[in-house]
Structure formats: C-alpha cells, structure tokens
Write a protein that holds these residues in place. Structure first.
Motif, PDB file in Angstrom:
ATOM      1  N   ARG A  46      -7.750   8.568  -3.609  1.00 33.50           N
ATOM      2  CA  ARG A  46      -7.486   9.113  -2.285  1.00 33.50           C
ATOM      3  C   ARG A  46      -6.474   8.481  -1.734  1.00 33.50           C
ATOM      4  NH1 ARG A  46     -10.570   7.863   2.983  1.00 33.50           N
ATOM      5  NH2 ARG A  46      -9.750   9.748   4.343  1.00 33.50           N
ATOM      6  N   GLU A  54     -11.586  12.696   2.306  1.00 37.40           N
ATOM      7  CA  GLU A  54     -12.638  12.308   1.114  1.00 37.40           C
ATOM      8  C   GLU A  54     -13.500  13.638   0.836  1.00 37.40           C
ATOM      9  OE1 GLU A  54     -15.654   9.276   1.757  1.00 37.40           O
ATOM     10  OE2 GLU A  54     -14.120   7.612   2.445  1.00 37.40           O
ATOM     11  N   SER A  58     -13.173  15.409  -3.011  1.00 37.94           N
ATOM     12  CA  SER A  58     -14.717  15.639  -3.538  1.00 37.94           C
ATOM     13  C   SER A  58     -14.452  17.301  -3.734  1.00 37.94           C
ATOM     14  CB  SER A  58     -15.848  15.365  -2.636  1.00 37.94           C
ATOM     15  OG  SER A  58     -16.873  15.591  -3.249  1.00 37.94           O
TER      16      SER A  58
END
Length: 120
Positions: A46, A54, A58
C-alpha cells in the motif's frame, strides 16, 4: 478485401480483451509492477502505491489471485502478517510490462497518462 465483419472482431479481440479486462483496471499494473521486484506485505504494498485505498488494494489482490497471478501467504506471527507474491504466470508478465513501459517512455508524455504512477 479485408474482413470487417463480426467474426473478424472476435478473432482479434479475444486475448487482448482478457488482458485488458484485468490490466485495464486502475492500480492492477502498479501492483504487479511492485510484486515483480519481490514478495511484499500488504502494508508495504500500500505504501508503494500512493493513492490506493486499503479496500481497492484488497479488491485488486483478490482479482489477481482469482486470475492465478498472485498468491497470498499468511505468516502466523506473532504478529500475523500477510504477504503477496506473483505466481509463475504473474512473473511471466515481466517482459510484456517492461516493453509497455519502454513504449510509454517513447510515445506517451507524462500528461498523457491517467492515474499517474507511483510519483517516482
């Protein structure tokens, strides 16, 4: 005479459509580019891609995993840490991605790029 019918479009479109269905999404190329260097923990990944959330990271990692390009590895710790690495298929993208980078350096100005890279 050139074939401009529907069948000609299907023949040309197949592989490229599959590639860009995945790599045409924002952040996917940057994620793979970072992972080409080495396996990386989620937080480190990240940080390497400024601007990605995030949740988006993901989601993209999940898509890359489903496509067989990324493997998620859990280190039970403590502390529990999750790392990601490219599969053989993911690593096989390296020559193509490097060539696209060279092409961009030659033919695209920095202003042409949307969703500018990592700011490096």
């Amino acid at each position: 005479m050139a074939d401009h019918g529907e069948q000609a479009c299907r023949r040309v479109d197949g592989g490229i459509s599959r590639v860009f269905a995945l790599f045409g999404k924002r952040w996917t190329g940057q994620i793979v580019s970072v992972l080409l260097q080495r396996p990386v923990h989620f937080a480190e990944l990240r940080r390497a891609i400024p601007g990605i959330s995030e949740r988006m990271l993901s989601d993209r990692l999940t898509e890359l995993g489903a496509a067989g390009l990324v493997i998620r590895e859990v280190d039970e710790g403590p502390p529990l840490r999750v790392a990601y690495r490219l599969t053989e298929a993911g690593a096989a993208m390296e020559p193509s991605l490097k060539e696209l980078g060279r092409w961009a350096d030659t033919y695209l100005t920095r202003d042409d790029a949307t969703g500018s890279g990592t700011g490096c």
